[in-house]
Design an enzyme around this catalytic site. Structure first.
Site, mmCIF file in Angstrom:
data_model
loop_
_atom_site.group_PDB
_atom_site.id
_atom_site.type_symbol
_atom_site.label_atom_id
_atom_site.label_comp_id
_atom_site.label_asym_id
_atom_site.label_seq_id
_atom_site.Cartn_x
_atom_site.Cartn_y
_atom_site.Cartn_z
ATOM 1 N N THR A 1 -10.419 2.588 4.238
ATOM 2 C CA THR A 1 -9.479 3.561 4.813
ATOM 3 C C THR A 1 -10.235 4.659 5.555
ATOM 4 O OG1 THR A 1 -9.472 5.149 2.986
ATOM 5 C CG2 THR A 1 -8.012 3.234 2.755
ATOM 6 N N LYS B 1 -3.608 22.512 -7.043
ATOM 7 C CA LYS B 1 -3.136 23.547 -7.981
ATOM 8 C C LYS B 1 -2.434 22.910 -9.176
ATOM 9 C CE LYS B 1 -2.510 27.250 -4.677
ATOM 10 N NZ LYS B 1 -1.559 28.031 -3.900
ATOM 11 N N ASP C 1 -11.511 10.436 -4.094
ATOM 12 C CA ASP C 1 -12.749 11.224 -4.044
ATOM 13 C C ASP C 1 -12.672 12.406 -5.004
ATOM 14 O OD1 ASP C 1 -10.709 12.306 -2.503
ATOM 15 O OD2 ASP C 1 -12.062 13.296 -1.100
ATOM 16 N N PHE D 1 -9.983 7.840 4.966
ATOM 17 C CA PHE D 1 -10.487 8.814 4.001
ATOM 18 C C PHE D 1 -11.772 8.323 3.341
ATOM 19 C CE2 PHE D 1 -8.104 12.703 2.902
ATOM 20 C CZ PHE D 1 -7.214 12.692 3.961
ATOM 21 N N GLU D 2 -11.892 7.019 3.136
ATOM 22 C CA GLU D 2 -13.149 6.515 2.570
ATOM 23 C C GLU D 2 -14.289 6.763 3.559
ATOM 24 O OE1 GLU D 2 -13.834 2.315 2.028
ATOM 25 O OE2 GLU D 2 -15.567 2.716 0.790
ATOM 26 N N ASP E 1 -2.958 12.190 -2.105
ATOM 27 C CA ASP E 1 -3.037 13.660 -1.992
ATOM 28 C C ASP E 1 -3.344 14.261 -3.362
ATOM 29 O OD1 ASP E 1 -2.351 13.673 0.743
ATOM 30 O OD2 ASP E 1 -0.226 13.476 0.234
ATOM 31 N N GLU F 1 0.847 -1.197 0.000
ATOM 32 C CA GLU F 1 0.000 0.000 0.000
ATOM 33 C C GLU F 1 0.882 1.246 0.000
ATOM 34 O OE1 GLU F 1 -2.281 1.163 3.496
ATOM 35 O OE2 GLU F 1 -3.804 2.084 2.225
#
Ligand SMILES: C[S@@+](CC[C@H](N)C(=O)[O-])C[C@H]1O[C@@H](n2cnc3c(N)ncnc32)[C@H](O)[C@@H]1O
Length: 216
Positions: free
Chosen positions: A196, A127, A159, A198-199, A123, A44
């Site tokens: 995870t 920008k 996402d 973040f999920e 991440d 991972e």
């Protein structure tokens, strides 16, 4: 000797047992060397708080799991989750590396040696001028393809729709991966249903998750 003092030392030793300093690895270091049993290896990139590593290594004891996390404090946090899981479940098939995944993939992982690679919620580097810092870049994609065995899988979830589309185009352009294949959303009845942190956060906020996997 006071009991509290002993506990603290034991805890620290456990935690360090699951953490490798990636900045000290030489070119001869091989992932196989850290696992007591030689079995299919899953890697991972960007483990964050370690939910995937801790859950999957218990769920799939006949695979080895290597997490690579560039932020030292998060890598240490992940190692602590593995130490806790190991204490509870008695497994020793998961290790964390504190370091940058790119040189480790380029130098230390061998051709056709990996069963699966996982990148969840990388991440986004919003920008335009920073997008070259994204982990899904030509160097890492060609190395992921190289290190996977034939039939091995590359899982990619995010996402950020723009990142998802850009990554899919890049993967198609510079590798011979089959896919993308869609992944259905799991019903979130308990924390194990999230791969995870973040999920979990994204779904709790009612936002979409873009999921797919590729196959070599
Ligand atoms: C947005 S977080 C997602 C964490 C986790 N995958 C999740 O879904 O909860 C991205 C993680 O990737 C890590 N990361 C970024 N670049 C990396 C690199 N080159 N090598 C290893 N980890 C990296 C970051 O430090 C961060 O912890």
């Amino acid at each position: 000797m006071p009991r509290r003092y002993l506990r603290k030392i034991t805890h620290r030793l456990d935690f360090e047992k699951y953490l490798i300093n990636g900045r000290e690895l030489d070119e001869n270091w091989r992932a196989e060397s850290v696992f007591p049993v030689q079995q299919p290896l899953e890697v991972e990139i960007g483990s964050g708080k370690g939910l995937f590593m801790a859950h999957e290594s218990v769920k799939t004891p006949d695979h080895n799991f290597l997490g690579i996390e560039v932020a030292n404090n998060y890598a240490a946090y992940c190692a602590l989750q593995l130490a806790k899981t190991n204490n509870e479940q008695g497994v020793s098939n998961a290790m964390m590396i504190a370091g940058d995944a790119t040189p480790i993939f380029t130098t230390n992982l061998q051709d056709d040696s990996v069963e699966a690679v996982h990148i969840y919620f990388p991440d986004p580097w919003w920008k335009k001028k920073h997008r070259k810092r994204r982990i899904i870049n030509p160097v890492i994609v060609s190395n992921i393809y190289r290190v996977l065995r034939v039939g091995g899988k590359f899982h990619f979830w995010t996402d950020v729709e723009e990142y998802y589309q850009t990554a899919l185009e890049l993967i198609k352009e510079i590798s011979q991966f089959k896919g993308p294949f869609p992944v259905e959303e799991a019903p979130a009845n308990d924390p194990m249903d999230y791969r995870t942190h973040f999920e979990k956060r994204t779904r709790e906020n009612g936002q979409p998750v873009y999921r797919c996997y590729f196959e070599k």
